[in-house]
Design an enzyme around this catalytic site. Structure first.
Site, PDB file in Angstrom:
ATOM      1  N   ARG A  94       4.601 -13.196   9.927  1.00 48.06           N
ATOM      2  CA  ARG A  94       5.414 -11.906   9.701  1.00 48.06           C
ATOM      3  C   ARG A  94       6.825 -11.823  10.143  1.00 48.06           C
ATOM      4  NH1 ARG A  94       1.656  -8.031   8.884  1.00 48.06           N
ATOM      5  NH2 ARG A  94       2.818  -6.222   9.222  1.00 48.06           N
ATOM      6  N   GLU A 152       0.896  -1.220  -0.030  1.00 45.65           N
ATOM      7  CA  GLU A 152       0.092   0.161   0.174  1.00 45.65           C
ATOM      8  C   GLU A 152       0.781   1.073  -0.019  1.00 45.65           C
ATOM      9  OE1 GLU A 152      -3.623   1.073   2.984  1.00 45.65           O
ATOM     10  OE2 GLU A 152      -2.771  -0.945   3.411  1.00 45.65           O
ATOM     11  N   LYS A 171       3.535   0.824  10.659  1.00 41.72           N
ATOM     12  CA  LYS A 171       3.414   1.941   9.910  1.00 41.72           C
ATOM     13  C   LYS A 171       2.990   3.201  10.813  1.00 41.72           C
ATOM     14  CE  LYS A 171       2.539   0.294   5.288  1.00 41.72           C
ATOM     15  NZ  LYS A 171       1.688  -0.089   4.438  1.00 41.72           N
TER      16      LYS A 171
HETATM   17  P1  ATP Z   1      -0.662  -1.691   6.954  1.00 41.62           P
HETATM   18  O1  ATP Z   1      -0.331  -1.672   8.409  1.00 41.62           O
HETATM   19  O2  ATP Z   1      -0.662  -0.617   6.253  1.00 41.62           O
HETATM   20  O3  ATP Z   1      -1.479  -3.005   6.550  1.00 41.62           O
HETATM   21  P2  ATP Z   1       1.417  -3.600   5.961  1.00 41.62           P
HETATM   22  O4  ATP Z   1       2.660  -3.442   6.989  1.00 41.62           O
HETATM   23  O5  ATP Z   1       0.553  -4.652   5.887  1.00 41.62           O
HETATM   24  O6  ATP Z   1       0.711  -2.194   6.345  1.00 41.62           O
HETATM   25  P3  ATP Z   1       1.385  -3.388   3.080  1.00 41.62           P
HETATM   26  O7  ATP Z   1       2.086  -2.351   2.350  1.00 41.62           O
HETATM   27  O8  ATP Z   1       0.013  -3.661   3.047  1.00 41.62           O
HETATM   28  O9  ATP Z   1       1.909  -2.980   4.519  1.00 41.62           O
HETATM   29  O10 ATP Z   1       2.435  -4.641   2.769  1.00 41.62           O
HETATM   30  C1  ATP Z   1       2.865  -5.223   1.672  1.00 41.62           C
HETATM   31  C2  ATP Z   1       3.270  -6.498   1.803  1.00 41.62           C
HETATM   32  O11 ATP Z   1       4.105  -6.877   2.797  1.00 41.62           O
HETATM   33  C3  ATP Z   1       1.981  -7.428   2.335  1.00 41.62           C
HETATM   34  O12 ATP Z   1       1.790  -8.768   1.505  1.00 41.62           O
HETATM   35  C4  ATP Z   1       2.222  -7.741   3.727  1.00 41.62           C
HETATM   36  O13 ATP Z   1       1.837  -8.815   4.071  1.00 41.62           O
HETATM   37  C5  ATP Z   1       4.004  -7.775   3.921  1.00 41.62           C
HETATM   38  N1  ATP Z   1       4.338  -7.303   5.169  1.00 41.62           N
HETATM   39  C6  ATP Z   1       4.049  -6.450   5.505  1.00 41.62           C
HETATM   40  N2  ATP Z   1       4.721  -6.232   6.915  1.00 41.62           N
HETATM   41  C7  ATP Z   1       5.373  -7.632   6.898  1.00 41.62           C
HETATM   42  C8  ATP Z   1       6.170  -7.976   7.965  1.00 41.62           C
HETATM   43  N3  ATP Z   1       6.618  -7.458   9.155  1.00 41.62           N
HETATM   44  N4  ATP Z   1       6.737  -9.388   7.699  1.00 41.62           N
HETATM   45  C9  ATP Z   1       6.698  -9.877   6.372  1.00 41.62           C
HETATM   46  N5  ATP Z   1       6.033  -9.400   5.478  1.00 41.62           N
HETATM   47  C10 ATP Z   1       5.157  -8.195   5.843  1.00 41.62           C
HETATM   48 MG    MG Z   2      -1.478  -4.111   4.415  1.00 42.87          MG
END
Ligand code: ATP
Ligand code: MG
Length: 586
Positions: free
Chosen positions: A290, A47, A300
């Site tokens: 994660r 995002e 975030k």
């Molecule tokens: P939000 O808090 O806005 O949901 P997000 O951390 O999920 O943020 P995105 O931009 O939706 O951010 O993430 C893009 C991709 O990165 C998604 O597929 C998400 O699952 C993955 N991702 C985000 N944070 C992690 C993490 N800590 N470890 C592994 N993958 C991650």
């Molecule tokens: Mg997300």
């Protein structure tokens, strides 16, 4: 210069080529062996509402890595379904970060590329009796939804006719209704044990122009609908995401199955008209845990607050876990890939120790960073037996274990800067460095003795005066004479004054997210996470290009700051110390 990274898409070199064995790669292997897919397609779907962090690096290495390892492709898809939170600055930075990590996307896509397809898909669901327009307010929807123990109740609008639903949906899109007045909802099962299946919203009204799709939009698709169909449109074979989406998978599958893009090519017409190729296949969502690291926050919201409240110096502050911050700190793409490999992929939630991240950087830079000398807390040592103005150059190897790094010339002269902490008037037990009357080896130059300690009126040591053993010079018989310790130095006449930023972990608590006793992560900030000092570096360090990494002997790994470093005004950031100093504290 730091040896170049392998080019994006270049064949993998060890240790990267080592076969990785995790449950997702096993699924991919099995699918290929069973002939389920002609080739592998993945996507990374950020995002664009913030900078990428180290957690995203795990997802990137997995999504792009699997595609690369199995001869497939990976798309970069911006999940831009919420126009309120997007910023072109993030879009640029995300592309930068993915490339910097060493990956290249097959295609750059946006969820907004598919807005017209999503509308056609929604209309198809309405016609099938799989979706309806609901007039309940957000609060009423919550009331009707039930709970984990109570089934939900059907919306009173659930029985609307197809014609009425089509008409209302068209009017939602035409901007007739206020934000939140109506939603388009899937008609699934209000009694489902999975709350995600209790007639979830597919579209909501939001009167806000979209940065890419334009001003004509006032309905926006919800994540599960847009994401599953986006995957199907692009022919994604394995849609990899984090565990919190496990409970969404039934809805993901429901959207893919009910819309059946592969069986309804007419829905893809808007894409063909715009020249966007598509594959329309049935994707499979697979969840993994994660990445969490102690001494770090990754939400975030908290990262935004750290920047917004001035607790750090911006998104690329070298203490931030953002990829921009890690880069500025001196982390290399290969160190981050090594780290992600070490952590591995599983469904087990866990917290990785920060030292694993630091260890990966040390290991990477030990092999890749040339050695230099620098002094961060300078004390003058005058070798009084050398003639006034004496200066020479000494040849130093750039890497103790790798001759291919070559050698460099290091100026040496009568007056040196040494590290203040390498001299003790009253040495503690086991001391191996300089003491009054004692000897020490000056790295690569000879053996020195201190004869006189010069102090100011306040009793502070301002200078040491001593003697350099003329028989201990490089190549001479006495050069190998045994002395207790070796210290580093720079020639005072030649060294370049530098700003040195000594960074440490941003948080001093292992779990900064712990909000017990009314505290927040703000209370867990490490007050010593940045210390700026004036030091001296040898000319061959000062002259380096920004982002060049060095091991400053005995001090740690440092990088020439990406933004502020200049040859005539050097700025170095400490990336990581030579040894883990936190293990003892923990
Ligand atoms: P939000 O808090 O806005 O949901 P997000 O951390 O999920 O943020 P995105 O931009 O939706 O951010 O993430 C893009 C991709 O990165 C998604 O597929 C998400 O699952 C993955 N991702 C985000 N944070 C992690 C993490 N800590 N470890 C592994 N993958 C991650
Ligand atoms: Mg997300």
């Amino acid at each position: 210069m730091t040896p170049p990274e392998p080019a994006a898409g270049a064949p993998l070199t060890p240790p990267e080529a080592a076969t990785r064995h995790d449950f997702i790669r096993q699924i991919v292997r099995d699918d290929l062996a069973a002939g389920r897919h002609a080739s592998i397609r993945t996507r990374f779907p950020p995002e664009p509402n913030g900078y990428l962090h180290i957690g995203h690096a795990k997802a990137i290495c997995l999504d792009f890595g699997i595609a690369r390892e199995f001869g497939g492709v990976c798309n970069l898809r911006f999940d831009d379904t919420n126009p309120a939170r997007e910023d072109p600055e993030f879009v640029r930075a995300i592309q930068d970060d993915v490339r910097w990590l060493g990956f290249e996307w097959a295609e750059l896509r946006h969820a907004s590329d598919y807005f017209e397809v999503y509308v056609l898909a929604a209309e198809k669901l309405i016609r099938q009796g799989d979706a309806f327009v609901c007039d309940l307010t957000a609060e009423q929807v919550r009331e009707y939804r039930g709970s984990l123990t109570e089934p939900g109740r059907n919306s009173p609008f659930r029985g609307r006719s197809v014609e009425e639903n089509l008409d209302l949906f068209a009017r939602m899109r035409a901007g007739e209704f206020a934000d939140g007045a109506r939603t388009l909802r899937a008609k699934i099962d209000m009694a489902s044990g999975n709350i995600n299946l209790r007639d979830p919203a597919l579209y909501r009204i939001k009167h806000m122009p979209h940065p890419i799709a334009g001003a004509g939009w006032c309905v926006y698709p919800m994540y599960d609908f847009a994401h599953s169909l986006g995957d199907a449109i692009e022919g994604i074979t394995h849609s990899l995401c984090t565990l919190e989406f496990e409970d969404h998978r039934p809805l993901y599958d429901w959207c893919v199955d009910r819309v059946d893009l592969a069986g309804s090519p007419e829905l893809l017409a808007p894409l063909l008209a715009r020249g966007l190729p598509n594959e329309a296949a049935k994707p499979r969502q697979i969840e993994f845990s994660r990445l969490n690291i102690n001494y770090t926050v990754m939400s975030k919201r908290k990262l935004v607050a750290l920047v917004g409240e001035g607790l750090v110096e911006g998104w690329d502050d070298p203490r931030m876990p953002t990829l921009q911050g890690l880069r500025r700190r001196g982390y290399t793409p290969s160190a981050l890939r090594l780290f992600v490999d070490r952590v591995g992929i599983s469904k087990q939630n866990s917290t990785i120790d920060f030292s694993v991240l630091e260890g990966a950087l040390r290991e990477d830079l030990d092999a890749r960073a040339p050695r230099r000398m620098a002094v961060v807390d300078p004390l003058k040592l005058v070798l009084a037996n050398l003639p006034q103005g004496h200066a020479e150059t000494l040849a130093f190897s750039n890497h103790p274990k790798d001759e291919s790094f070559g050698t460099r010339e290091v100026p040496f002269s009568r007056e040196l800067w040494i590290e203040r902490e390498d001299f003790a008037e009253v040495p503690p037990k086991g001391w191996k460095r300089l003491v009054p009357g004692g000897e020490v080896r000056l790295r690569g130059a000879g053996i020195a003795r201190v004869d006189e300690v010069v102090k100011d009126e306040a009793g502070n040591i301002v200078e040491l005066r001593g003697w350099l053993d003329p028989d201990s010079r490089p190549g001479m018989d006495g050069a190998n004479r045994k002395v207790k310790g070796t210290i580093h130095w720079v020639s005072a006449a030649h060294a370049v004054e530098a700003e040195v930023r000594l960074y440490d972990r941003l948080f001093s608590e292992a779990d900064p997210d712990d909000e017990g006793e009314g505290r927040s992560y703000r209370d867990h900030l490490n007050p010593d996470s940045k210390r700026t000092v004036r030091g001296y570096v040898e000319p061959a360090a000062a002259a380096a290009a920004p982002e060049t990494a060095f091991q400053f002997e005995r001090l740690g790994y440092f990088v020439a700051d990406r933004r502020d470093h200049r040859a005539d005004a050097p700025v170095f950031n400490r990336s990581v110390s030579l040894r883990d100093t936190w293990a003892a504290k923990a």
